[in-house]
Design a protein around this motif. Sequence first.
Motif, short mmCIF file in Angstrom:
data_model
loop_
_atom_site.label_atom_id
_atom_site.label_comp_id
_atom_site.label_asym_id
_atom_site.label_seq_id
_atom_site.Cartn_x
_atom_site.Cartn_y
_atom_site.Cartn_z
N THR A 64 40.60 37.97 46.15
CA THR A 64 41.42 39.03 46.73
C THR A 64 42.86 38.54 46.93
OG1 THR A 64 39.49 39.99 47.83
CG2 THR A 64 41.65 40.60 48.68
N LYS A 67 44.50 38.14 43.42
CA LYS A 67 44.82 39.46 42.87
C LYS A 67 46.05 40.04 43.57
CE LYS A 67 42.76 44.02 42.06
NZ LYS A 67 43.70 44.82 42.88
N GLU A 68 46.14 39.85 44.87
CA GLU A 68 47.27 40.39 45.63
C GLU A 68 48.59 39.79 45.17
OE1 GLU A 68 48.38 39.02 49.81
OE2 GLU A 68 47.41 40.95 50.20
N ILE A 98 36.40 44.52 43.43
CA ILE A 98 37.72 44.21 43.98
C ILE A 98 38.83 44.28 42.93
CG2 ILE A 98 36.76 42.80 45.83
CD1 ILE A 98 37.64 40.33 44.32
#
Length: 304
Positions: A64, A67-68, A98
């Motif tokens: 996560t 990816k951010e 996600i």
Amino acid sequence: MTVNWQGVYPAVTTQYNDDLSINFSATQAMVDSLIKEGVDGIIALGTVGENASHTREEKIAILTAVKEVVNGRVPVLSGVAETSTQFAVEFSQACEAIGIDGLMVLPGMIYKSDEAEAIHHYQQVARNCNLPIMIYNNPITYGVDVGIEGMKTLANEKNIVSIKEATEDTRRISELFSAFDDRFIIFGGVDDIALESLMLGCTGWISGLTNVFPKESVAIYQLAKQGRYVEALEIWRWFLPLLRLDTVPKLVQCIKLCEQLAGRGSELTRAPRMPLTGEERANVERIFHQANNNRIDLTKINTL
């Protein structure tokens, strides 16, 4: 399923705090720097990312965070290295949920499967998620080789789109192209034969030492893509002693130590991996400092 995976994809490290909790901000900063320095994709939670040293919840949190920070600039693939096929399926589905762009799937960990079992493992992951999949074929490390006939079976799975070829036998690259033409995107997966792999037609390079010298890795790829091998060799011969650190059992410690020496990260790893000491450490430091002192001036090479 069509994807456009090509270029240099570092298998990124996971950065830790002193208490060995995950340092998310340092991990994000490292990924951001690599993208700004020209890499074409990110592999999170591969071997170099210490996949098996994390809980499922930690893995999801790492992905996560990655990816951010990537924010759609390049593809993000996650390693899938689980002890059972069911766990691999469940983790792959979590990656899909996600929004990870693809998977680099390893055979089941701990138990060394035979080829038929490895094929079944890959099939089950492919049939139970919708993400594009790269098969990581590394018989030296994981004890099973999915050969040409095995890949003919896996070619029937539409979302198996790519192969990370890491047998260390460059003949396999030509055999894959002869058998499948452009059915699979083929990445070279061994750092110290990456240039040869690109010469033989690989569309990309998944690399550990790119974490340390990303601009040089990208330059090698770009020059090779243009057929400018004499210029690529000038960088390659300088880089090769470092690249060989990707092929030793303690590659993670070697790469993370080099990251630290380069001011790009911390050498901290989770047990059972322990910091390099004694002559092992001194040898890596010698190789790094010799390379850094003789670093090629890329401003003299037009890679565009």
